[in-house]
Write a protein that holds these residues in place. Structure first.
Motif, PDB file in Angstrom:
ATOM      1  N   ASN A  74      13.288 -82.570  70.539  1.00 41.89           N
ATOM      2  CA  ASN A  74      13.809 -81.233  70.295  1.00 41.89           C
ATOM      3  C   ASN A  74      13.510 -80.779  68.871  1.00 41.89           C
ATOM      4  N   ASN A  75      13.590 -81.729  67.916  1.00 38.42           N
ATOM      5  CA  ASN A  75      13.293 -81.367  66.537  1.00 38.42           C
ATOM      6  C   ASN A  75      11.838 -80.996  66.357  1.00 38.42           C
ATOM      7  N   ALA A  76      10.978 -81.646  67.132  1.00 42.25           N
ATOM      8  CA  ALA A  76       9.539 -81.411  66.942  1.00 42.25           C
ATOM      9  C   ALA A  76       9.013 -80.258  67.772  1.00 42.25           C
ATOM     10  N   ARG A  77       9.929 -79.555  68.482  1.00 44.47           N
ATOM     11  CA  ARG A  77       9.466 -78.495  69.385  1.00 44.47           C
ATOM     12  C   ARG A  77       8.665 -77.440  68.654  1.00 44.47           C
ATOM     13  N   GLY A  78       7.504 -77.060  69.215  1.00 49.43           N
ATOM     14  CA  GLY A  78       6.659 -76.045  68.586  1.00 49.43           C
ATOM     15  C   GLY A  78       5.713 -76.645  67.558  1.00 49.43           C
ATOM     16  N   LEU A  79       6.054 -77.839  67.033  1.00 49.17           N
ATOM     17  CA  LEU A  79       5.199 -78.429  66.005  1.00 49.17           C
ATOM     18  C   LEU A  79       4.364 -79.574  66.566  1.00 49.17           C
ATOM     19  N   GLY A  80       5.015 -80.367  67.391  1.00 47.06           N
ATOM     20  CA  GLY A  80       4.300 -81.525  67.921  1.00 47.06           C
ATOM     21  C   GLY A  80       4.606 -81.713  69.389  1.00 47.06           C
ATOM     22  N   ALA A  81       3.728 -82.466  70.036  1.00 45.73           N
ATOM     23  CA  ALA A  81       3.924 -82.695  71.465  1.00 45.73           C
ATOM     24  C   ALA A  81       5.021 -83.711  71.684  1.00 45.73           C
ATOM     25  N   CYS A  82       5.667 -83.609  72.838  1.00 48.98           N
ATOM     26  CA  CYS A  82       6.696 -84.583  73.180  1.00 48.98           C
ATOM     27  C   CYS A  82       6.176 -85.408  74.327  1.00 48.98           C
TER      28      CYS A  82
END
Lengths: 371, 251
Positions: A74-82
């Motif tokens: 959730n923290n990486a949403r928009g920046l990195g893939a999950c």
């Protein structure tokens, strides 16, 4: 003039072409940097590629989260893939609603099916044991998947799903549709009006409706025509629908190949005393089918992905299973893109294998045409 | 032609129209061919000469009259057509070899599948035919690996494998480069010397003079003139024959 002609002929031995024509530098100079505009376009394209690849790498690798950690994702949403969504939901996507503890059964069954299909693709294995191998494989497949005997728990057919379902539907439909399409194509070119009319009607009707309609009709309308209490398994309905649909398209592809064959071939066969079916089997079909291999494989590859439409009848193959897995889970729903990339990779692997096989078949059938 | 023996091919008031445009392509053809006779049919393009010989093995249908080949009436009866096709071999302008089969497979296809000859026997006979046309060393090649002249000789060998009584040649050398025409004509002359009944549509007048018992000149679907080669080439009687000959003998 006559002074330049002499009775002594001096042969000139061949020598290699001057100038550097081979090697990577020559290739670059000829293809990418052949002129000022070309060179400019090459540099612009390289710049664009570099920018997009670096951004993609950033998203997919550098800032991606590789474990099933919901908070980090959730923290990486928009920046990195999950990519954790795959770790978390991967099995559900690939296997569908098949019971967790019984997952070994689809794995074995599908592997066996793919092995037999792979063997059938190589002429080396074309002997009288092959039909027997198919029958045994199908028996084993359905026994393993369905269960209810030999100590295996029964798994109803509407719970089959994921990749095994995609593979099974494609394999069985294509195996049935291909011979059907050949008969329909020959039928459309028949001199007997009744056969020609039936085949033409079949092709035009099926091509006039989308696959989703065909599946819908096969699934919901067919039982209306059945006597009360008789139910046909949903898988059978779906397989019949997909088979009839693909056969109509493949029949037109085959008919194109039949038309492209020079008339002299059938005339020569006639003068040699061959019957109609002998001519088709030994002369016409080998050449006509070899001509349309690219088109036929195109249809197969398309149908492999069109099986995703069986979601309409509540069968959750690979794509449907993804929706099933993520729509119901609000936590992981935002990461659909990563999940779609995952199944895209799976589809790509299968479709690319089919493409390569197509090229291999084309190379084999071209041997006799090489001068 | 001996009076006792019946003609092996008889055209009796045969008329044909093309179904697509109603063109009257064969007009009142009355011709007899004796066993062992070698006939060359010539004429301008569109004269119906190819259509005429294609009627003999039922590749073309006719609407009026009667065509009898080796005692069988060629008509709608499929068994009759099969019987005729087993006795009549044909060589085409475009060779029509099967490109996906080797030369040997091309030759043994019909004997093994139609006459049900055992495979080894069929191969032996095929090799004998290939020797006859002097092409045995290419038996395992594919047709497209051979030159035009070689392909046509294979086509002749393929037709001969069925031991036909009659051989039809539909402009066999028209698609060949000039230097290859001789090798094919030599094979055809050899065949003629062995007593085969031959109907050839050809423009090769040298061949006609060497081998033909009779030359038939056709124009616009009709037989205009027929005579021995010497008479036809040296003293053409009809104006149209004279016109045609002046055009083709010029060069």
């Amino acid at each position: 003039m006559s002074s330049t002609n002499s009775s002594q002929f001096q042969p000139i031995t061949a020598r290699p072409m001057p100038g550097r024509r081979t090697g990577i530098v020559a290739w670059l100079r000829a293809n990418l940097f052949s002129g000022p505009i070309n060179s400019l376009m090459t540099l612009a394209t390289v710049a664009l590629l570099a920018w997009s690849i670096s951004h993609a790498f950033d998203w997919a690798v550098a800032r991606a989260v590789f474990g099933a950690h919901l908070e980090a994702c959730n923290n990486a949403r928009g920046l990195g893939a999950c990519w954790g969504v795959i770790a978390e939901k991967g099995r559900l996507i690939v296997m569908g609603r098949y019971p967790d503890t019984e997952h070994w059964r689809p794995v074995i069954a599908t592997t066996l099916m793919l092995l037999v299909v792979g063997a059938s693709c190589m002429p080396r294995f074309w002997n009288r044991w092959l039909p027997l191998a198919w029958l045994v494989m199908l028996a084993v497949y359905f026994t393993l998947m369905k269960g209810g005997m030999l100590g295996l728990t029964e798994v109803p057919t509407d719970q089959w799903g994921g990749l095994p379902l995609t593979v099974m539907l494609t394999v069985i439909s294509m195996t049935l549709a291909f011979p059907l399409s050949i008969f329909v194509a020959l039928g459309r070119r028949s001199t007997m009006p009744a056969i020609r009319t039936i085949c033409t009607l079949y092709v035009e009707l099926i091509r006039g409706v989308p696959l989703i309609t065909v599946l819908f009709m096969a699934s919901f309308m067919l039982p209306l025509f059945m006597p009360h209490g008789v139910t046909i398994d949903v898988l059978i309905r779906v397989i019949v629908g997909i088979t009839l649909f693909s056969a109509a398209y493949m029949a037109e592809v085959v008919r194109g190949g039949l038309q492209a064959l020079p008339k002299g071939q059938t005339e020569a066969a006639a003068t040699l005393g061959l019957t109609y079916w002998q001519t088709q089997r030994k002369i016409v079909l080998p050449q006509a089918l070899a001509m349309v291999v690219p088109s036929l494989m195109n249809t197969f590859i398309g149908m492999f992905k069109d099986t995703s439409l069986v979601t309409i009848v509540s069968l959750y193959e690979l794509t449907g299973a993804l929706s099933l897995a993520l729509n119901s889970d609000a936590d992981w729903r935002p990461f659909k893109i990563e999940a779609y990339l995952f199944i895209t990779l799976i589809y790509f692997v299968f479709c690319f294998a089919m493409s390569r096989y197509s090229l291999w078949v084309e190379a084999r059938t071209a041997v006799s045409k090489v001068r | 032609m001996s009076a006792q023996e019946a003609p092996i091919i008889r055209f009796d008031k045969v008329n044909k129209w093309y179904a697509s445009n109603g063109y009257h392509v064969l007009r009142d053809i009355n011709l007899d061919f004796a066993k062992g006779e070698k006939v060359v049919i010539c004429g301008p393009s569109g004269s119906g000469k190819s259509t005429l010989i294609r009627c003999v093995n039922a590749l073309e249908e006719y609407q009026e009259g009667q065509l009898t080949v080796d005692g069988t009436v060629v008509g709608d009866d499929l068994k009759g057509i099969d019987r005729v096709r087993r006795e009549v071999g044909m060589v085409f302008q475009q060779f029509n070899l099967f490109p996906h089969l080797t030369v040997l497979e091309n030759l043994i296809l019909s004997p093994t599948w139609v006459a049900r000859t055992p495979r080894n026997e069929a191969i032996d006979k095929a090799m004998a035919q290939l020797e006859r046309v002097r092409i045995a060393e290419h038996a395992h090649k594919y047709p497209l690996q051979l030159s035009g002249g070689q392909q046509q000789r294979v086509a002749i060998a393929r037709a001969l494998c069925l031991k036909p009584k009659i051989m039809l040649f539909d402009e066999p050398t028209s698609a060949l480069d000039p230097e290859m025409i001789k090798e094919v004509l030599d094979v055809m002359i050899g065949l003629a010397d062995q007593g085969m009944t031959m109907l050839c549509v050809t423009h090769e007048m040298g061949f006609a003079k060497a081998v033909a018992d009779r030359v038939i000149f056709m124009d616009q679907g009709q037989v205009v003139e027929q005579n021995t080669p010497e008479e036809f080439f040296n003293h053409p009687q009809n104006e149209r024959s004279q016109d045609f000959l002046s055009k083709i003998l010029g060069h």
